[in-house]
Design an enzyme around this catalytic site. Structure first.
Site, PDB file in Angstrom:
ATOM      1  N   GLU A 277     -71.094 -42.904 -33.796  1.00  0.00           N
ATOM      2  CA  GLU A 277     -72.576 -43.547 -33.282  1.00  0.00           C
ATOM      3  C   GLU A 277     -72.725 -42.511 -32.062  1.00  0.00           C
ATOM      4  O   GLU A 277     -72.074 -42.561 -31.220  1.00  0.00           O
ATOM      5  CB  GLU A 277     -72.480 -45.047 -32.679  1.00  0.00           C
ATOM      6  CG  GLU A 277     -71.854 -45.847 -33.771  1.00  0.00           C
ATOM      7  CD  GLU A 277     -72.837 -46.501 -34.823  1.00  0.00           C
ATOM      8  OE1 GLU A 277     -73.997 -45.881 -34.440  1.00  0.00           O
ATOM      9  OE2 GLU A 277     -72.431 -46.727 -35.812  1.00  0.00           O
ATOM     10  N   CYS A 311     -78.494 -45.243 -25.643  1.00  0.00           N
ATOM     11  CA  CYS A 311     -78.851 -44.711 -26.695  1.00  0.00           C
ATOM     12  C   CYS A 311     -79.928 -44.867 -27.640  1.00  0.00           C
ATOM     13  O   CYS A 311     -80.574 -44.061 -28.108  1.00  0.00           O
ATOM     14  CB  CYS A 311     -77.493 -44.680 -27.698  1.00  0.00           C
ATOM     15  SG  CYS A 311     -77.091 -46.206 -28.436  1.00  0.00           S
TER      16      CYS A 311
HETATM   17  P1  NAD Z   1     -69.767 -37.673 -24.625  1.00  0.00           P
HETATM   18  O1  NAD Z   1     -69.761 -37.018 -25.928  1.00  0.00           O
HETATM   19  O2  NAD Z   1     -70.046 -36.669 -23.506  1.00  0.00           O
HETATM   20  O3  NAD Z   1     -68.454 -38.438 -24.431  1.00  0.00           O
HETATM   21  C1  NAD Z   1     -68.283 -39.627 -25.101  1.00  0.00           C
HETATM   22  C2  NAD Z   1     -66.979 -39.911 -24.985  1.00  0.00           C
HETATM   23  O4  NAD Z   1     -65.818 -39.087 -25.724  1.00  0.00           O
HETATM   24  C3  NAD Z   1     -66.490 -39.915 -23.540  1.00  0.00           C
HETATM   25  O5  NAD Z   1     -65.420 -40.884 -23.019  1.00  0.00           O
HETATM   26  C4  NAD Z   1     -65.443 -38.622 -23.257  1.00  0.00           C
HETATM   27  O6  NAD Z   1     -64.844 -38.618 -22.556  1.00  0.00           O
HETATM   28  C5  NAD Z   1     -65.232 -38.613 -25.019  1.00  0.00           C
HETATM   29  N1  NAD Z   1     -64.799 -37.326 -25.358  1.00  0.00           N
HETATM   30  C6  NAD Z   1     -65.066 -36.113 -24.872  1.00  0.00           C
HETATM   31  N2  NAD Z   1     -64.440 -34.994 -25.806  1.00  0.00           N
HETATM   32  C7  NAD Z   1     -63.788 -35.700 -26.466  1.00  0.00           C
HETATM   33  C8  NAD Z   1     -62.710 -35.312 -27.575  1.00  0.00           C
HETATM   34  N3  NAD Z   1     -62.942 -33.895 -27.881  1.00  0.00           N
HETATM   35  N4  NAD Z   1     -62.382 -35.856 -28.432  1.00  0.00           N
HETATM   36  C9  NAD Z   1     -62.375 -37.461 -28.072  1.00  0.00           C
HETATM   37  N5  NAD Z   1     -62.875 -37.957 -27.070  1.00  0.00           N
HETATM   38  C10 NAD Z   1     -63.803 -37.243 -26.366  1.00  0.00           C
HETATM   39  O7  NAD Z   1     -70.935 -38.678 -24.434  1.00  0.00           O
HETATM   40  P2  NAD Z   1     -71.590 -39.389 -23.004  1.00  0.00           P
HETATM   41  O8  NAD Z   1     -72.055 -38.394 -22.052  1.00  0.00           O
HETATM   42  O9  NAD Z   1     -70.192 -39.931 -22.532  1.00  0.00           O
HETATM   43  O10 NAD Z   1     -72.364 -40.416 -23.666  1.00  0.00           O
HETATM   44  C11 NAD Z   1     -73.878 -40.323 -23.708  1.00  0.00           C
HETATM   45  C12 NAD Z   1     -74.126 -39.956 -25.266  1.00  0.00           C
HETATM   46  O11 NAD Z   1     -73.632 -40.932 -26.082  1.00  0.00           O
HETATM   47  C13 NAD Z   1     -75.442 -39.945 -25.615  1.00  0.00           C
HETATM   48  O12 NAD Z   1     -76.102 -38.888 -26.476  1.00  0.00           O
HETATM   49  C14 NAD Z   1     -75.802 -41.217 -26.154  1.00  0.00           C
HETATM   50  O13 NAD Z   1     -76.872 -41.170 -26.902  1.00  0.00           O
HETATM   51  C15 NAD Z   1     -74.520 -41.576 -26.895  1.00  0.00           C
HETATM   52  N6  NAD Z   1     -74.286 -42.985 -27.170  1.00  0.00           N
HETATM   53  C16 NAD Z   1     -74.530 -43.471 -28.314  1.00  0.00           C
HETATM   54  C17 NAD Z   1     -74.680 -44.574 -28.740  1.00  0.00           C
HETATM   55  C18 NAD Z   1     -74.745 -45.089 -30.362  1.00  0.00           C
HETATM   56  O14 NAD Z   1     -74.640 -46.288 -30.492  1.00  0.00           O
HETATM   57  N7  NAD Z   1     -75.480 -44.022 -31.022  1.00  0.00           N
HETATM   58  C19 NAD Z   1     -74.108 -45.672 -27.742  1.00  0.00           C
HETATM   59  C20 NAD Z   1     -74.001 -45.142 -26.598  1.00  0.00           C
HETATM   60  C21 NAD Z   1     -73.994 -43.822 -26.120  1.00  0.00           C
END
Ligand code: NAD
Length: 540
Positions: A277, A311
């Protein structure tokens, strides 16, 4: 927990009275809470700790342990042990835990709201959306899981003689990694259908969402979830998040598209399924026959809920040129009156961004647009007097293709206005993005609204609503097209993805053996006739 900070302000320029307000008292959590919740984390007694901060002040509100990769391995071992007994229980039995959890979430909402606000910096009314989301998911899957998961009979190879049944077997242990923006919803709602489908879960919430996630897990224990079935590990995404997903029987990841790509590659290398997601650049189209007051009211919520760190929130307003000025009069009037602040009470319209990184990103998008010729119709400034990461709800016009906020997700309280001459141009503009998460169409003619909605390439499109109609319809799938993700949450897809289909076909008699005394040619002819009849009857 009591309300501690009373600083609120509208987005208008601060008055001398605002400037003379005393500094806000520090936001704090119940002092017994961190130790109680830390005991719920899979980590050694001598584990390192990290600081949980509140964006309202930037101050430390708790310390929690950091797990190691060995802890993650132990979490998987314990989860696998617990999963066998859980999967052997009936779906209805498992569903009872969810119904009790539903009640506990609602009964404990005030303390959960405080925690969500403190950890994420969002306004209370936006935090409340998370309570509703979790309660809705609990009820939906508690009531419907039995139906979604029940064995389904299919016509067998030889009607009557072959009986074929489709089963949905749990996958084993699901790895869930979530973001920080919805600390309750995004930490727990993906785990709930995984659990009720008979799996165990290893959850690694974002570090900035850990307190809320652990409190949610504590309540799930109280609801009767068997010990060990839901394991929590904490630590950085690139080490602990990756370790969780690398051991999972199925990967459930929510976050940015950039990280989602890496997660998908690692899952693919292990031939493990994944639901992703990801980000969005969502558009709301107001047609020339829309109810402009309602559209403007809803657009305010859709653009600025959780300070745009949602999001499915709207970052592009597409306005039919005939009504654009009238719509903007209503919309900008509302935006300029929004109150900002860090109160743990209901009176505030918008809270803070989560961190310096988010503030830098939002500031960069606005300044880049301003420098390249966009007009700022509202907002456009940080509000450090309210807290370190507050930023005004901001409306831009004149955004063009060379600007960072044209295609890139801002993930903040910034929306750009575009004018179009009709539906076709609106659809083309809404689809001019690599993302495909959420859309919104406003028209009094709902047939026209549906027609436009069907042509917008997004996983959810709301007609005469911004995002809640689709999000709150728990029986319908929710997720992204294009670079916004793979797989869906909610509804049948949201639970069946945590299972593997199995075909059990039972054969009565031996129809493929030529009965004694029947010539081979006669037997072959009668089999062929049978197959033709079945084909004609569209039975297989
Ligand atoms: P991000 O991708 O930077 O991080 C998301 C999570 O993944 C964090 O907890 C991070 O620590 C972890 N992470 C980072 N690298 C990783 C790896 N290599 N393996 C596993 N986990 C890892 O995103 P963010 O800044 O925390 O969140 C914002 C983003 O999330 C925005 O783009 C938003 O649109 C999206 N989002 C999408 C939804 C949806 O339902 N589509 C919901 C909420 C947020």
């Amino acid at each position: 927990m009591t309300d501690q900070l009373q600083t609120t302000a509208t987005t208008e320029t601060p008055t001398p009275a605002d400037e003379q307000r005393p500094s806000p008292a520090p936001h704090t959590v119940d002092p017994t809470l961190p130790a109680r919740l830390a005991a719920r984390v899979r980590a050694g007694a001598d584990a390192q700790t990290f600081d949980c901060l509140t964006p309202f002040t930037g101050g430390v509100i708790a310390k929690l342990p950091v797990s190691t990769v060995t802890d993650v391995e132990q979490a998987y071992d314990a989860a696998r042990d617990a999963q066998t007994g859980w999967a052997a229980r009936s779906v209805r039995d498992r569903a009872r835990v969810l119904l009790r959890y539903h009640d506990l979430i609602l009964a404990n909402r005030d303390d959960l709201l405080d925690l969500i606000q403190l950890e994420s910096g969002k306004a209370r009314k936006h935090a409340f959306e998370e309570i509703l989301d979790v309660a809705g998911i609990c009820r939906h899957y508690a009531r419907k899981a039995d139906d979604y998961l029940k064995p389904r009979k299919h016509l067998g190879a030889i009607p009557v003689l072959t009986q074929s049944t489709e089963l949905h077997q749990p996958r084993g242990v699901i790895g869930v990694v979530g973001p920080w923006n919805y600390p309750l919803s995004m930490s727990i709602t993906d785990a709930l259908p995984a659990l009720i489908a008979g799996n165990a879960v290893v959850l690694r919430p974002d570090e900035k969402a850990s307190l809320t996630a652990l409190r949610a897990v504590e309540l799930l224990d109280r609801a009767g979830l068997p010990k060990g079935l839901l394991q929590v590990v904490l630590g950085p995404g690139q080490t602990i998040g990756e370790a969780v997903l690398d051991r999972a029987d199925y990967v459930m990841y929510t976050g940015s598209t950039a990280t989602g790509r890496k997660v998908a590659q690692r899952a693919a290398a292990r031939l493990v399924g994944a639901s992703l997601e990801l980000g969005g650049k969502n558009a709301l189209y107001v047609a020339d026959d829309a109810n402009l007051r309602n559209a403007a009211e809803s657009a305010v919520r859709s653009c600025f809920s959780s300070a745009g760190q949602l999001c499915i929130s709207i970052e592009r307003l597409i306005l039919h040129e005939r009504i654009a000025d009238d719509f903007l009069k209503h919309f900008l009037g509302r935006v300029r009156k929004l109150t900002l602040g860090g109160d743990l009470s209901w009176g505030v319209d918008m809270g803070s961004l989560i961190s310096q990184a988010q503030l830098d990103r939002v500031t960069q998008h606005v300044e880049d647009a301003r420098a390249k010729g966009a007009t700022v119709l509202a907002g456009g400034h940080a509000r450090p007097e309210l807290g370190p990461y507050f930023y005004e709800p901001t409306v831009l016009e004149g955004v063009t293709s060379g600007m960072d906020c044209r295609m890139g997700e801002t993930f903040g309280p910034v929306v750009a206005v575009y004018r179009v001459s009709g539906d076709e141009e609106a659809i083309a503009l809404a689809n001019d993005t690599n993302y495909g998460l959420n859309g919104s169409v406003w028209s009094k003619d709902t047939r026209r609204g549906r027609r436009v909605a069907e042509q917008i390439r997004c996983g959810t499109v709301n007609v005469n609503e911004g995002y809640i109609a689709a999000w709150g319809s728990n029986g319908s799938p929710m997720g992204g097209m294009g670079e916004s993700g793979l797989g869906r949450r909610h509804g049948a897809e949201g639970i069946l993805k945590y299972t593997e289909s199995q075909n059990i076909s039972v054969q009565h008699g031996t129809p493929f053996k030529i009965p004694p005394g029947v010539p081979e040619k006669v037997w072959a002819r009668s089999m062929a006739t049978g197959m033709r009849v079945m084909k004609g009857m569209r039975l297989s």
